[in-house]
Design a protein around this motif. Structure first.
Motif, PDB file in Angstrom:
ATOM      1  N   VAL A 188       0.098   9.583  11.060  1.00 19.30           N
ATOM      2  CA  VAL A 188       1.320  10.153  11.126  1.00 19.30           C
ATOM      3  C   VAL A 188       1.714  10.692   9.797  1.00 19.30           C
ATOM      4  O   VAL A 188       1.077  10.482   8.763  1.00 19.30           O
ATOM      5  CB  VAL A 188       2.568   9.125  11.560  1.00 19.30           C
ATOM      6  N   SER A 189       2.877  11.455   9.592  1.00 23.68           N
ATOM      7  CA  SER A 189       3.484  11.974   8.414  1.00 23.68           C
ATOM      8  C   SER A 189       3.636  10.781   7.486  1.00 23.68           C
ATOM      9  O   SER A 189       4.502   9.987   8.116  1.00 23.68           O
ATOM     10  CB  SER A 189       4.437  13.185   8.496  1.00 23.68           C
ATOM     11  N   GLU A 190       4.138  11.250   6.362  1.00 23.34           N
ATOM     12  CA  GLU A 190       4.831   9.945   5.286  1.00 23.34           C
ATOM     13  C   GLU A 190       6.350   9.873   5.789  1.00 23.34           C
ATOM     14  O   GLU A 190       6.830   8.897   5.817  1.00 23.34           O
ATOM     15  CB  GLU A 190       4.686  10.589   3.834  1.00 23.34           C
ATOM     16  N   VAL A 249      -0.895   4.280   4.260  1.00 25.86           N
ATOM     17  CA  VAL A 249      -0.669   3.802   5.378  1.00 25.86           C
ATOM     18  C   VAL A 249      -0.553   5.065   6.634  1.00 25.86           C
ATOM     19  O   VAL A 249      -1.061   5.019   7.688  1.00 25.86           O
ATOM     20  CB  VAL A 249       0.457   2.873   5.507  1.00 25.86           C
ATOM     21  N   ALA A 250       0.398   5.778   6.260  1.00 22.63           N
ATOM     22  CA  ALA A 250       0.547   6.980   7.072  1.00 22.63           C
ATOM     23  C   ALA A 250      -0.743   7.730   7.612  1.00 22.63           C
ATOM     24  O   ALA A 250      -1.083   8.203   8.749  1.00 22.63           O
ATOM     25  CB  ALA A 250       1.502   7.949   6.555  1.00 22.63           C
ATOM     26  N   HIS A 251      -1.635   7.783   6.527  1.00 31.71           N
ATOM     27  CA  HIS A 251      -2.907   8.423   6.919  1.00 31.71           C
ATOM     28  C   HIS A 251      -3.689   7.429   7.891  1.00 31.71           C
ATOM     29  O   HIS A 251      -4.356   7.989   8.941  1.00 31.71           O
ATOM     30  CB  HIS A 251      -3.863   8.622   5.742  1.00 31.71           C
ATOM     31  N   SER A 252      -3.616   6.115   7.558  1.00 31.22           N
ATOM     32  CA  SER A 252      -4.217   5.265   8.542  1.00 31.22           C
ATOM     33  C   SER A 252      -3.843   5.369   9.965  1.00 31.22           C
ATOM     34  O   SER A 252      -4.657   5.117  11.038  1.00 31.22           O
ATOM     35  CB  SER A 252      -4.401   3.995   8.115  1.00 31.22           C
ATOM     36  N   ALA A 297       0.855  -1.087  -0.175  1.00 32.84           N
ATOM     37  CA  ALA A 297      -0.065  -0.058  -0.003  1.00 32.84           C
ATOM     38  C   ALA A 297       0.699   1.387  -0.182  1.00 32.84           C
ATOM     39  O   ALA A 297       1.970   1.238   0.488  1.00 32.84           O
ATOM     40  CB  ALA A 297      -1.104  -0.066   1.359  1.00 32.84           C
ATOM     41  N   PRO A 298       0.484   2.399  -0.763  1.00 33.57           N
ATOM     42  CA  PRO A 298       1.362   3.485  -0.799  1.00 33.57           C
ATOM     43  C   PRO A 298       1.671   4.153   0.640  1.00 33.57           C
ATOM     44  O   PRO A 298       0.795   3.849   1.546  1.00 33.57           O
ATOM     45  CB  PRO A 298       0.220   4.418  -1.373  1.00 33.57           C
TER      46      PRO A 298
END
Length: 243
Positions: free
Chosen positions: A190-192, A184-187, A179-180
């Motif tokens: 947190v920041s990328e 995952v960061a959004h889930s 997954a991009p």
């Protein structure tokens, strides 16, 4: 790291060979329970059907746990992986018919084997055109990787948030597209950049866990790097597979 290794699979085997310590026997049974699938896959690829492979695997461990195969154990000769495979070959050379009696109740079952799961895994691996030895080594490598992953998941910071670990886990070993990072960061909220840092650190910790597992399977610390290289090599798809 100390040059004297902690308790390993080798030391547990020697304890089981040299005494009647019930704890040592229990530890040896644990080793068998963990590493039976590579042996099952090897037997299947030698031409045994699923029922026969199950009975031969049970027969091998019945003899193994009775210490018949332990008399000549010498950890200095190599890796635990090679020792088990050589022991199995010796067993198969003279015990195939006797092991079949397990199905008819002629021997005591030693392990609870989920052969349905093992058969599913074997079917996929056998289609790659691998030799019995290559299938054994690949299944062994996957078992070691699974155990390292379990070890990592039990670390306090990860055990406290299993959902986060499951989201990050695919980035540790899989060669398939994940997954991009942004998704995952959004889930995780947190920041990328923070996610990439977390994955980098997690990979390092996974590497430590993997080495810790391999240390259990070799006779001396100097052999860890060679065994690690071997396990990573056998995890590669065979040439010409297109995978």
């Amino acid at each position: 790291m100390s040059t004297k290794m902690a308790t390993t699979q080798w030391s547990q085997v020697l304890a089981a060979r040299d005494g009647s310590d019930t704890e040592a026997r229990a530890a040896l049974e644990g080793i068998c329970q963990t590493y039976w699938q590579p042996l099952y896959a090897y037997i299947r690829h030698q031409g045994a059907d699923p029922d026969e492979a199950r009975d031969l695997t049970q027969g091998f461990f019945a003899e193994f746990l009775d210490k018949d195969l332990l008399a000549d154990v010498d950890p200095s000769k190599g890796r635990f992986r090679a020792f088990l495979l050589a022991s199995l070959r010796h067993f198969l050379s003279h015990q195939r018919e006797q092991a079949r009696t397990l199905k008819r109740g002629g021997a005591t079952r030693t392990l609870s084997l989920d052969t349905d799961m093992a058969e599913q895994r074997y079917t996929g691996e056998a289609s790659d055109g691998r030799t019995p030895e290559e299938i054994f080594d690949r299944r062994w490598a996957m078992t070691v990787l699974d155990r390292a992953m379990d070890r990592l998941s039990q670390e306090p910071t990860l055990a406290a948030d299993p959902n986060q670990f499951e989201l990050l886990r695919p980035y540790l070993t899989s060669a398939e597209p994940q997954a991009p990072y942004k998704q995952v960061a959004h889930s995780l909220g947190v920041s990328e950049g923070a996610l990439r840092t977390a994955i980098h650190r997690l990979r390092k910790r996974f590497g430590h866990c993997l080495r810790a597992e391999i240390e259990q399977l070799v006779s001396e610390p100097a052999a860890v790097d060679g065994e690690l290289r071997h396990l990573l090599e056998v995890m590669k798809p065979p040439s010409g597979s297109g995978r």
